[in-house]
Motif scaffolding. Structure first.
Motif, mmCIF file in Angstrom:
data_model
loop_
_atom_site.group_PDB
_atom_site.id
_atom_site.type_symbol
_atom_site.label_atom_id
_atom_site.label_comp_id
_atom_site.label_asym_id
_atom_site.label_seq_id
_atom_site.Cartn_x
_atom_site.Cartn_y
_atom_site.Cartn_z
ATOM 1 N N TRP A 152 50.228 43.377 41.608
ATOM 2 C CA TRP A 152 48.909 43.986 41.408
ATOM 3 C C TRP A 152 48.846 44.756 40.088
ATOM 4 N N ARG A 164 41.570 31.635 45.212
ATOM 5 C CA ARG A 164 40.594 32.668 44.870
ATOM 6 C C ARG A 164 39.406 32.513 45.821
ATOM 7 N N THR A 176 34.387 40.820 48.816
ATOM 8 C CA THR A 176 35.081 41.185 47.594
ATOM 9 C C THR A 176 35.766 39.940 47.039
ATOM 10 N N ASP A 177 35.503 39.651 45.773
ATOM 11 C CA ASP A 177 36.130 38.512 45.093
ATOM 12 C C ASP A 177 37.621 38.816 44.916
ATOM 13 N N CYS A 178 38.481 37.993 45.502
ATOM 14 C CA CYS A 178 39.917 38.280 45.502
ATOM 15 C C CYS A 178 40.745 37.038 45.188
ATOM 16 N N VAL A 212 44.023 35.525 46.719
ATOM 17 C CA VAL A 212 44.784 35.674 47.960
ATOM 18 C C VAL A 212 46.077 34.869 47.854
ATOM 19 N N CYS A 239 45.935 40.310 49.089
ATOM 20 C CA CYS A 239 44.752 39.952 48.307
ATOM 21 C C CYS A 239 44.587 40.959 47.176
ATOM 22 N N PHE A 240 44.299 40.419 45.998
ATOM 23 C CA PHE A 240 44.144 41.225 44.797
ATOM 24 C C PHE A 240 42.702 41.115 44.332
ATOM 25 N N PRO A 241 41.908 42.189 44.470
ATOM 26 C CA PRO A 241 40.503 42.137 44.038
ATOM 27 C C PRO A 241 40.373 41.834 42.552
ATOM 28 N N PHE A 244 40.039 43.430 55.511
ATOM 29 C CA PHE A 244 40.836 42.599 54.606
ATOM 30 C C PHE A 244 41.807 41.687 55.365
ATOM 31 N N THR A 262 46.547 45.005 50.620
ATOM 32 C CA THR A 262 45.442 45.196 49.678
ATOM 33 C C THR A 262 45.678 46.516 48.958
ATOM 34 N N TYR A 285 41.179 50.167 47.638
ATOM 35 C CA TYR A 285 40.151 49.307 48.226
ATOM 36 C C TYR A 285 40.052 49.467 49.740
#
Length: 482
Positions: free
Chosen positions: A14, A46, A55-57, A59, A68-70, A223, A228, A232
């Motif tokens: 991250w 993605r 949330t656009d992440c 995964v 998951c990384f936003p 999530f 996460t 977030y």
């Protein structure tokens, strides 16, 4: 791989991902970062993540866990800001209403309440809120809360019998005693959610701890249980992204800003304040709404179920079972007996040339209910029974109207009786939803204006002849008149 090691690996990925060019996300590059951490990646995609707001992440699924990384872009920031502003605006209306985002009410009713109250003064808004919820937080609604929603909450195990007694006592005329019994129960229920070592904490510290636990578990579910970034999973981020977090946080704010507000700071019109009651500095607490207390206690049960992750409290309003039905009927019986007492009291005082003394919790509503019930029996129930119908009351909670259900082998007939023709048009429209006829006491007074737009039969009860049960539903003048 140990959980701590896995979390450290995800944290490292991250940290690199945040510094990368997120307008052009490279999944292969991120996968190589994971492999360099010793992770075996089974899938990397993605996609949008979230139960409500998405949330656009990016995964990553590995054999040891998922993360998951936003994706942080200008568009995602603007979308979050807009959602947060919108939900903050709604939260401000709930604060004015001295309430919180409620469970068990359909979105249509919530929208109506918010739209009607948004631009009103606090006092007018609460009057409108009480008007709208009088047909939502009704006798049967409260009975279901006690018998079917509270029943699964261990923190309410000792309180539920008290809630049942307070419910019956309220409709038997002992309103102050009922409200006084339940106000301290909220604090007791919240305290029972937490471990014993937390009992020494200040009241709001216990509230914050219980709600924070519920929000933490809601964030995990939001999530999908994946790792996460901590920022977030906070209330600040999820306030406008997750409906459960929003409900829990507005409940916490209601307790903080209204229910537990210090006496010298509380200026609310709902009059539901623990310190007004505890310190006896004002009789205003006696004007509090019992249904608010019952719903608040039921909501504490929801907080507990999310704090403990045991799913003991339903989020969808249950269909009434036999226990709730019997409690509801018991309340109707108590209310009916109280109406007879009120009529007898009024007659006794009248014979002695006096008015019945005003009590803090009765502005004449009980007497209006008694008169409404008396005329309903004489002018509606008896004619229906003479026409062959079996009749039962379905709503006697208001002093503005009554509802009865007439049944026969040929069908059912729902009829409402208003206290007077001059009732608000919105009440006519609400009753129209499930009534075949809307009648009123006395003569017509601007009926076309008050009942404008209503499609079912409207008229004085004294001039209404019920259809014969044996002919109802057939092609007959009586049936057609409805």
């Amino acid at each position: 791989m140990e959980r701590k090691t896995l979390e450290c690996a995800f944290s490292g990925i991250w940290a690199r991902f945040k510094k990368s060019n997120q307008d052009k996300v490279n999944l292969e590059e991120i996968e190589s970062w994971a492999m360099s951490k010793g992770l075996v990646v089974s899938e990397i995609v993605r996609k949008d993540v979230g139960r409500f707001g998405k949330t656009d992440c990016v995964v990553i699924h590995t054999e040891h866990g998922s993360a998951c990384f936003p994706v942080i872009t200008e568009a995602s920031r603007e979308d979050w800001i807009k959602r947060n502003e919108s939900y903050s605006k709604v939260a401000a209306i709930w604060k004015k209403l001295e309430w919180f985002s409620p469970f068990w009410i359909c979105r249509e009713n919530v929208t109506t309440i918010l739209n009607d109250c948004e631009h009103r003064t606090a006092e007018d808004a609460i009057m409108l809120f009480n008007y709208h919820t009088s047909t939502i937080y009704s006798l049967p609604f409260e009975a279901v809360c006690i018998e079917q929603i509270m029943v699964g909450a261990s923190c309410l195990a000792d309180i539920r019998p008290l809630a049942r007694e307070a419910y019956l006592a309220f409709y038997a005329g002992y309103k102050s005693a009922s409200i006084a019994a339940l106000i301290p129960a909220i604090e007791g229920a919240i305290s029972k959610i937490l471990p014993k070592k937390s009992q020494s904490l200040a009241t709001m510290d216990r509230v914050n701890k219980a709600v924070a636990g519920a929000i933490s578990n809601a964030a995990e579910l939001h999530f999908e249980g994946m790792w996460t970034p901590r920022d977030y999973k906070t209330t600040e981020y999820l306030f406008g992204m997750d409906e459960m977090v929003f409900a829990f946080e507005t409940f916490r704010r209601w307790l903080q800003d209204s229910f537990y507000s210090n006496t010298d700071e509380y200026k609310g019109a709902a009059r539901l304040n623990r310190h007004l009651f505890a310190h006896g500095l004002s009789p205003e607490w006696q004007q509090a709404n019992l249904s608010r207390l019952i719903v608040a206690l039921s909501t504490v049960g929801v907080i507990e179920s999310w704090y403990r992750q045991d799913n003991s409290a339903p989020l969808l309003f249950p269909t009434m079972n036999k226990d709730s039905e019997l409690l509801w009927q018991q309340a109707i019986l108590h209310g009916s007996a109280q109406m007879i007492i009120k009529l007898t009291e009024e007659k006794h005082y009248h014979q002695n040339g006096r008015l019945v003394p005003v009590v803090p919790t009765d502005d004449g509503a009980t007497l209006r209910k008694a008169l409404l019930m008396k005329d309903c029996i004489n002018d509606l129930v008896r004619p229906l029974r003479c026409a062959g119908w079996a009749v039962e009351f379905t709503d006697v909670s208001s002093d503005l109207y009554l509802k009865v259900l007439a049944q026969s082998k040929q069908g059912v007939l729902n009829v409402a009786l208003l206290y007077s023709c001059g009732s608000d048009n919105s009440l006519y429209k609400e009753l129209e939803k499930d009534c075949d006829a809307i009648l009123y006491r006395g003569g017509p007074y601007l009926q076309e204006q008050f009942a404008r737009g209503v499609k079912v039969h409207v008229g004085p009860v004294a001039g209404w002849q019920p259809p014969l049960a044996i002919n109802y539903g057939k092609e007959s003048p009586d049936a057609a008149s409805l």
